[in-house]
Design a protein around this motif. Structure first.
Motif, PDB file in Angstrom:
ATOM      1  N   ASN A  87       0.363 -25.700  18.206  1.00 47.33           N
ATOM      2  CA  ASN A  87       1.636 -25.434  18.886  1.00 47.33           C
ATOM      3  C   ASN A  87       1.788 -23.973  19.291  1.00 47.33           C
ATOM      4  O   ASN A  87       2.892 -23.454  19.313  1.00 47.33           O
ATOM      5  CB  ASN A  87       2.819 -25.878  18.019  1.00 47.33           C
ATOM      6  CG  ASN A  87       2.770 -27.359  17.741  1.00 47.33           C
ATOM      7  OD1 ASN A  87       2.381 -28.138  18.595  1.00 47.33           O
ATOM      8  ND2 ASN A  87       3.148 -27.741  16.541  1.00 47.33           N
ATOM      9  N   LYS A  88       0.693 -23.296  19.605  1.00 52.54           N
ATOM     10  CA  LYS A  88       0.765 -21.904  20.053  1.00 52.54           C
ATOM     11  C   LYS A  88       0.184 -21.731  21.451  1.00 52.54           C
ATOM     12  O   LYS A  88      -0.005 -20.625  21.907  1.00 52.54           O
ATOM     13  CB  LYS A  88       0.031 -21.002  19.061  1.00 52.54           C
ATOM     14  CG  LYS A  88       0.704 -20.973  17.713  1.00 52.54           C
ATOM     15  CD  LYS A  88       0.067 -19.989  16.788  1.00 52.54           C
ATOM     16  CE  LYS A  88       0.802 -20.009  15.459  1.00 52.54           C
ATOM     17  NZ  LYS A  88       0.212 -19.119  14.499  1.00 52.54           N
ATOM     18  N   GLY A  89      -0.133 -22.842  22.148  1.00 53.93           N
ATOM     19  CA  GLY A  89      -0.660 -22.769  23.507  1.00 53.93           C
ATOM     20  C   GLY A  89      -2.061 -22.215  23.589  1.00 53.93           C
ATOM     21  O   GLY A  89      -2.416 -21.551  24.552  1.00 53.93           O
ATOM     22  N   ILE A  90      -2.891 -22.495  22.594  1.00 54.38           N
ATOM     23  CA  ILE A  90      -4.261 -21.993  22.577  1.00 54.38           C
ATOM     24  C   ILE A  90      -5.177 -23.031  23.221  1.00 54.38           C
ATOM     25  O   ILE A  90      -5.189 -24.194  22.838  1.00 54.38           O
ATOM     26  CB  ILE A  90      -4.700 -21.676  21.133  1.00 54.38           C
ATOM     27  CG1 ILE A  90      -3.845 -20.534  20.586  1.00 54.38           C
ATOM     28  CG2 ILE A  90      -6.171 -21.329  21.085  1.00 54.38           C
ATOM     29  CD1 ILE A  90      -4.125 -20.192  19.150  1.00 54.38           C
ATOM     30  N   VAL A  91      -5.968 -22.582  24.207  1.00 54.97           N
ATOM     31  CA  VAL A  91      -6.867 -23.461  24.947  1.00 54.97           C
ATOM     32  C   VAL A  91      -8.310 -23.088  24.606  1.00 54.97           C
ATOM     33  O   VAL A  91      -8.684 -21.913  24.621  1.00 54.97           O
ATOM     34  CB  VAL A  91      -6.642 -23.326  26.471  1.00 54.97           C
ATOM     35  CG1 VAL A  91      -7.609 -24.200  27.244  1.00 54.97           C
ATOM     36  CG2 VAL A  91      -5.206 -23.660  26.820  1.00 54.97           C
TER      37      VAL A  91
ATOM     38  N   THR B 296      -5.166 -17.600  25.166  1.00 56.56           N
ATOM     39  CA  THR B 296      -3.735 -17.829  25.315  1.00 56.56           C
ATOM     40  C   THR B 296      -3.376 -17.285  26.694  1.00 56.56           C
ATOM     41  O   THR B 296      -4.250 -16.859  27.442  1.00 56.56           O
ATOM     42  CB  THR B 296      -2.926 -17.105  24.217  1.00 56.56           C
ATOM     43  OG1 THR B 296      -3.157 -15.705  24.329  1.00 56.56           O
ATOM     44  CG2 THR B 296      -3.314 -17.584  22.836  1.00 56.56           C
ATOM     45  N   LYS B 297      -2.100 -17.256  27.006  1.00 60.84           N
ATOM     46  CA  LYS B 297      -1.728 -16.717  28.322  1.00 60.84           C
ATOM     47  C   LYS B 297      -1.979 -15.217  28.414  1.00 60.84           C
ATOM     48  O   LYS B 297      -2.105 -14.681  29.500  1.00 60.84           O
ATOM     49  CB  LYS B 297      -0.277 -17.034  28.643  1.00 60.84           C
ATOM     50  CG  LYS B 297       0.706 -16.380  27.725  1.00 60.84           C
ATOM     51  CD  LYS B 297       2.117 -16.711  28.144  1.00 60.84           C
ATOM     52  CE  LYS B 297       3.093 -15.953  27.272  1.00 60.84           C
ATOM     53  NZ  LYS B 297       4.448 -16.144  27.678  1.00 60.84           N
ATOM     54  N   ASP B 298      -2.091 -14.534  27.266  1.00 64.21           N
ATOM     55  CA  ASP B 298      -2.251 -13.080  27.260  1.00 64.21           C
ATOM     56  C   ASP B 298      -3.661 -12.591  26.955  1.00 64.21           C
ATOM     57  O   ASP B 298      -4.037 -11.504  27.376  1.00 64.21           O
ATOM     58  CB  ASP B 298      -1.316 -12.447  26.227  1.00 64.21           C
ATOM     59  CG  ASP B 298       0.139 -12.704  26.539  1.00 64.21           C
ATOM     60  OD1 ASP B 298       0.460 -12.893  27.723  1.00 64.21           O
ATOM     61  OD2 ASP B 298       0.947 -12.703  25.603  1.00 64.21           O
ATOM     62  N   SER B 299      -4.437 -13.346  26.177  1.00 66.04           N
ATOM     63  CA  SER B 299      -5.710 -12.806  25.714  1.00 66.04           C
ATOM     64  C   SER B 299      -6.751 -13.895  25.474  1.00 66.04           C
ATOM     65  O   SER B 299      -6.437 -15.078  25.417  1.00 66.04           O
ATOM     66  CB  SER B 299      -5.482 -12.015  24.420  1.00 66.04           C
ATOM     67  OG  SER B 299      -4.988 -12.884  23.421  1.00 66.04           O
ATOM     68  N   ILE B 300      -7.985 -13.435  25.324  1.00 69.44           N
ATOM     69  CA  ILE B 300      -9.114 -14.291  24.973  1.00 69.44           C
ATOM     70  C   ILE B 300      -9.671 -13.753  23.660  1.00 69.44           C
ATOM     71  O   ILE B 300      -9.866 -12.548  23.512  1.00 69.44           O
ATOM     72  CB  ILE B 300     -10.203 -14.256  26.065  1.00 69.44           C
ATOM     73  CG1 ILE B 300      -9.648 -14.845  27.360  1.00 69.44           C
ATOM     74  CG2 ILE B 300     -11.448 -14.991  25.623  1.00 69.44           C
ATOM     75  CD1 ILE B 300     -10.586 -14.717  28.538  1.00 69.44           C
ATOM     76  N   PHE B 301      -9.938 -14.643  22.708  1.00 71.81           N
ATOM     77  CA  PHE B 301     -10.452 -14.219  21.416  1.00 71.81           C
ATOM     78  C   PHE B 301     -11.245 -15.345  20.774  1.00 71.81           C
ATOM     79  O   PHE B 301     -11.368 -16.431  21.342  1.00 71.81           O
ATOM     80  CB  PHE B 301      -9.321 -13.747  20.497  1.00 71.81           C
ATOM     81  CG  PHE B 301      -8.232 -14.764  20.273  1.00 71.81           C
ATOM     82  CD1 PHE B 301      -8.240 -15.572  19.155  1.00 71.81           C
ATOM     83  CD2 PHE B 301      -7.185 -14.897  21.185  1.00 71.81           C
ATOM     84  CE1 PHE B 301      -7.234 -16.505  18.946  1.00 71.81           C
ATOM     85  CE2 PHE B 301      -6.184 -15.816  20.977  1.00 71.81           C
ATOM     86  CZ  PHE B 301      -6.208 -16.620  19.862  1.00 71.81           C
ATOM     87  N   TYR B 302     -11.828 -15.073  19.635  1.00 68.88           N
ATOM     88  CA  TYR B 302     -12.638 -16.046  18.906  1.00 68.88           C
ATOM     89  C   TYR B 302     -11.935 -16.450  17.617  1.00 68.88           C
ATOM     90  O   TYR B 302     -11.316 -15.609  16.963  1.00 68.88           O
ATOM     91  CB  TYR B 302     -13.999 -15.449  18.550  1.00 68.88           C
ATOM     92  CG  TYR B 302     -14.820 -15.080  19.758  1.00 68.88           C
ATOM     93  CD1 TYR B 302     -15.577 -16.032  20.407  1.00 68.88           C
ATOM     94  CD2 TYR B 302     -14.831 -13.782  20.240  1.00 68.88           C
ATOM     95  CE1 TYR B 302     -16.333 -15.703  21.522  1.00 68.88           C
ATOM     96  CE2 TYR B 302     -15.575 -13.438  21.347  1.00 68.88           C
ATOM     97  CZ  TYR B 302     -16.324 -14.399  21.980  1.00 68.88           C
ATOM     98  OH  TYR B 302     -17.066 -14.072  23.076  1.00 68.88           O
TER      99      TYR B 302
END
Length: 77
Positions: free
Chosen positions: A31-35, A53-59
């Motif tokens: 429920n945090k919008g992580i794709v 997410t809408k702001d960043s890319i991470f692992y």
């Protein structure tokens, strides 16, 4: 000199055995919008997954059980 060699060997052994990655349960990311945009490492215990997410890319590191049904483009729900 002998003390320095023993200390150096000890530091190498301790440094090689520590795991710097923490495996998190998938519920932490729901429920945090992580794709999911990719999988980096698929081992028998845990998987490193590239997400955005809408702001960043991470692992994130997930267990293999949580990761097995995820595909690229899926939103973690």
């Amino acid at each position: 000199m002998k003390t320095i060699k023993i200390l150096l060997i000890f530091l190498l052994l301790v440094g090689c055995t520590t795991n710097n990655y923490k495996t998190d349960p998938i519920e932490k990311y729901r429920n945090k919008g992580i794709v999911v945009i990719g999988a980096i490492n698929q081992s028998t215990y845990d998987d490193l997954v590239r997400v955005k997410t809408k702001d960043s890319i991470f692992y994130i590191r997930l267990t293999s059980y949580d990761r097995k049904n995820l595909k690229i483009g899926d939103t973690i729900k």
